[in-house]
Design an enzyme around this catalytic site. Structure first.
Site, mmCIF file in Angstrom:
data_model
loop_
_atom_site.group_PDB
_atom_site.id
_atom_site.type_symbol
_atom_site.label_atom_id
_atom_site.label_comp_id
_atom_site.label_asym_id
_atom_site.label_seq_id
_atom_site.Cartn_x
_atom_site.Cartn_y
_atom_site.Cartn_z
ATOM 1 N N CYS A 75 0.833 -1.201 0.000
ATOM 2 C CA CYS A 75 0.000 0.000 0.000
ATOM 3 C C CYS A 75 0.871 1.255 0.000
ATOM 4 O O CYS A 75 1.826 1.360 0.782
ATOM 5 C CB CYS A 75 -0.920 0.004 1.223
ATOM 6 S SG CYS A 75 -1.978 1.462 1.335
ATOM 7 N N CYS A 81 -0.599 5.935 7.214
ATOM 8 C CA CYS A 81 -1.917 5.472 7.669
ATOM 9 C C CYS A 81 -1.757 4.627 8.931
ATOM 10 O O CYS A 81 -0.763 3.922 9.103
ATOM 11 C CB CYS A 81 -2.565 4.651 6.561
ATOM 12 S SG CYS A 81 -4.156 3.923 7.010
ATOM 13 N N CYS A 84 -3.071 -1.528 9.027
ATOM 14 C CA CYS A 84 -2.192 -2.491 8.324
ATOM 15 C C CYS A 84 -0.711 -2.267 8.619
ATOM 16 O O CYS A 84 0.129 -2.233 7.709
ATOM 17 C CB CYS A 84 -2.435 -2.428 6.819
ATOM 18 S SG CYS A 84 -4.146 -2.652 6.322
ATOM 19 N N CYS A 177 -7.509 1.781 -0.830
ATOM 20 C CA CYS A 177 -7.428 1.002 0.408
ATOM 21 C C CYS A 177 -7.596 -0.472 0.074
ATOM 22 O O CYS A 177 -8.505 -0.849 -0.669
ATOM 23 C CB CYS A 177 -8.513 1.450 1.391
ATOM 24 S SG CYS A 177 -8.460 0.538 2.954
ATOM 25 N N GLN A 300 -19.339 -8.916 12.846
ATOM 26 C CA GLN A 300 -17.896 -9.071 12.686
ATOM 27 C C GLN A 300 -17.461 -8.580 11.315
ATOM 28 O O GLN A 300 -18.068 -8.928 10.300
ATOM 29 C CB GLN A 300 -17.497 -10.541 12.859
ATOM 30 C CG GLN A 300 -17.569 -11.035 14.286
ATOM 31 C CD GLN A 300 -16.373 -10.611 15.124
ATOM 32 O OE1 GLN A 300 -15.471 -9.925 14.651
ATOM 33 N NE2 GLN A 300 -16.366 -11.012 16.388
ATOM 34 N N TYR A 329 -22.993 -10.662 26.060
ATOM 35 C CA TYR A 329 -22.569 -9.664 25.085
ATOM 36 C C TYR A 329 -22.963 -10.146 23.682
ATOM 37 O O TYR A 329 -22.168 -10.151 22.748
ATOM 38 C CB TYR A 329 -21.061 -9.405 25.172
ATOM 39 C CG TYR A 329 -20.566 -9.164 26.581
ATOM 40 C CD1 TYR A 329 -20.616 -7.895 27.154
ATOM 41 C CD2 TYR A 329 -20.080 -10.218 27.364
ATOM 42 C CE1 TYR A 329 -20.177 -7.678 28.457
ATOM 43 C CE2 TYR A 329 -19.643 -10.010 28.662
ATOM 44 C CZ TYR A 329 -19.696 -8.743 29.207
ATOM 45 O OH TYR A 329 -19.255 -8.539 30.500
ATOM 46 N N ASP A 399 -18.486 -13.054 24.828
ATOM 47 C CA ASP A 399 -17.691 -12.352 23.810
ATOM 48 C C ASP A 399 -17.722 -10.860 24.122
ATOM 49 O O ASP A 399 -18.355 -10.064 23.427
ATOM 50 C CB ASP A 399 -18.284 -12.631 22.426
ATOM 51 C CG ASP A 399 -17.426 -12.070 21.297
ATOM 52 O OD1 ASP A 399 -16.318 -11.579 21.584
ATOM 53 O OD2 ASP A 399 -17.865 -12.126 20.140
ATOM 54 N N CYS A 426 -11.282 -10.346 21.625
ATOM 55 C CA CYS A 426 -10.460 -9.631 20.639
ATOM 56 C C CYS A 426 -9.259 -8.998 21.324
ATOM 57 O O CYS A 426 -8.490 -8.269 20.683
ATOM 58 C CB CYS A 426 -11.280 -8.570 19.916
ATOM 59 S SG CYS A 426 -12.001 -7.327 21.017
#
Length: 470
Positions: A75, A81, A84, A177, A300, A329, A399, A426
């Site tokens: 990229c 940015c 990533c 992107c 998700q 959750y 979650d 996460c």
């Protein structure tokens, strides 16, 4: 008196990658140095920016040798940015570091015994894997180093793109992107070009002025497309012109919506969403199940990996059809509905009322009749009386958000004594913290990391806990 010069650590070797993508080097005295933008094996000069009792923070200022583990970023915005950040790292190495991150957190934070961690599930797609992107308009775009070096006068200050890391007021203008498949890029560029051509004002976050604020693009595996434009003022002619132009260019948009947000923050969950063309939602599918997604719905953002993640959770639960399952959750009830056919009853709990409304709709859409959903504060809902009324859980699937579970919720789970807890997270650090508390009554039986976000340091993790025998 002159300013004190900051210390330079010359030709430091980057030893490994740590949590949150930070790189680790050491001083000749053995003191740990955290930095960013480096790869294991790099030899680099580091400028110390901050001293703490047990470690230093630094920024790289000169590379003497680039690691063999490096890869050429694909990229053009890499390094500026905020997304990533691991494009310069071989994907297999990314997976290795994420796998180790899970192990490190269990060892250092949870401090519990656990079995061998299963190999991380890699993402089948490492580019264009997101189904949702949020772009921000700004009249104060980030001026790149190349633009400054050119010496040319900067005439256009407007931008549509992403926030610069640690700069709430600066937006990087995005040309292409690699996170979301087309027509995402074309839509963004068409909107930006129309706005510039017709002199639409871009938002100023400090002054709370300007017309255009945000652009949200959502796609789905069913080839449906949602676009939401958020503006700061109700200017019907301008709004109609830009939305009509967008719809004419992209008639495949199935849900074109807008939000009028005069507030000083970008959240819109308390605001009305208006449908300009199409219907106010799109659908996602998983194992024949349909999930309705509105402008405010959570789903998700990596659809393919979400399916793998939910399969892991369902396999860990090992349902036989007779169990009462609590889905904490629950969000829009994706997991609850996904496991419902293998359970006797599923009870979903979520703070956001709109999400619970979506969860109920998703059950109705799929003719699922063994789910019940409750909206409210988890700490206040999950009580002994609630368990008595809805049935003691045989399996709890939880979650939580990145912050993990509130200590009161952990206490309530310990009191509920469900034979199994499947913990999806996460954030392996807060997950490990909660596992350490649950270890009073539970044993870790299985650990499965899942890579949901390639080229980032984020990793999803699923842990199976089983109640200890008395």
């Amino acid at each position: 008196m002159g300013r004190k010069r900051k210390r330079i650590l010359e030709k430091a070797e980057i030893l490994r990658i740590a949590a949150e993508g930070k790189s680790i080097a050491k001083t000749p005295e053995g003191q740990v140095v955290f930095t960013e933008g480096c790869v294991t094996g790099d030899i680099v000069d580091l400028r110390i920016t901050r001293k703490k009792k047990k470690m230093l923070q630094a920024v790289p200022i000169k590379f003497h040798h680039y690691s063999d583990l490096r890869r050429e970023p694909f990229c053009s915005h890499f390094g500026t940015c905020g997304g990533c950040k691991w494009q310069n790292l071989d994907y297999q190495q990314q997976l290795t570091y994420k796998h180790q991150q899970v192990i490190d957190n269990l060892e250092r934070i949870a401090k519990v015994d656990f079995p061998k961690v299963n190999p991380i599930l890699p993402a089948p797609e490492t580019e264009y894997y997101r189904n949702k992107l949020d772009y921000t308009f700004s009249n104060k775009r980030w001026i790149t180093h190349d633009e400054i070096a050119s010496g040319e006068e900067i005439l256009v200050r407007n931008a549509l793109g992403f926030h610069i890391p640690r700069r709430y007021d600066k937006i990087l203008n995005i040309d292409h992107c690699y996170l979301q498949a087309d027509p995402s890029n074309q839509i963004r560029l068409i909107v930006r070009d129309f706005a510039l051509e017709h002199n639409y004002s871009f938002y100023d976050i400090e002054e709370n002025t300007g017309f255009l604020r945000n652009l949200i693009i959502r796609t789905s595996s069913t080839d449906e497309l949602m676009v939401i434009l958020q503006v700061a003022q109700n200017q019907p002619k301008k709004l109609e012109a830009i939305l009509n132009h967008l719809y004419q260019k992209f008639p495949q948009i199935t849900s074109l919506q807008y939000i009028i947000n005069p507030k000083k923050n970008e959240t819109y969950y308390d605001l009305e969403v208006y449908t300009f063309q199409g219907i106010p939602y799109i659908f996602e599918e998983m194992e024949g199940l349909k999930f309705r997604i509105g402008a405010k719905s959570f789903y998700q953002t990596n659809s393919k990996q979400a399916y793998e993640l939910y399969k892991v959770a369902r396999n860990f639960a090992n349902l036989t059809g007779s169990e009462v399952v609590y889905d904490l959750y629950t969000g829009t009830g994706t997991i609850a509905n996904f496991v419902a056919k293998k359970a006797s009853k599923v009870v979903g709990i979520e703070t956001v009322e709109q999400a619970i409304a979506d969860a109920k709709v998703n059950s109705e859409l799929n003719q699922i009749q063994n789910t019940t959903f409750f909206a409210g504060d988890m700490r206040k809902i999950l009580t002994a009386d609630f368990l008595l009324e809805n049935g003691k859980p045989d399996v709890v699937i939880t979650d939580p958000p990145r912050a993990g579970m509130h200590p009161d919720v952990v206490t309530q789970l310990l009191e509920a004594e469900a034979p199994k807890i499947v913990y999806i997270s996460c954030n392996p650090a807060t997950q490990a913290r909660d596992i350490g508390l649950l270890a009073e009554k539970y044993t870790v039986k299985a650990v499965q990391p899942v890579d949901m976000f390639p080229h980032t340091f984020h990793v999803e993790n699923v842990i199976l806990l089983e109640l200890k025998l008395p």
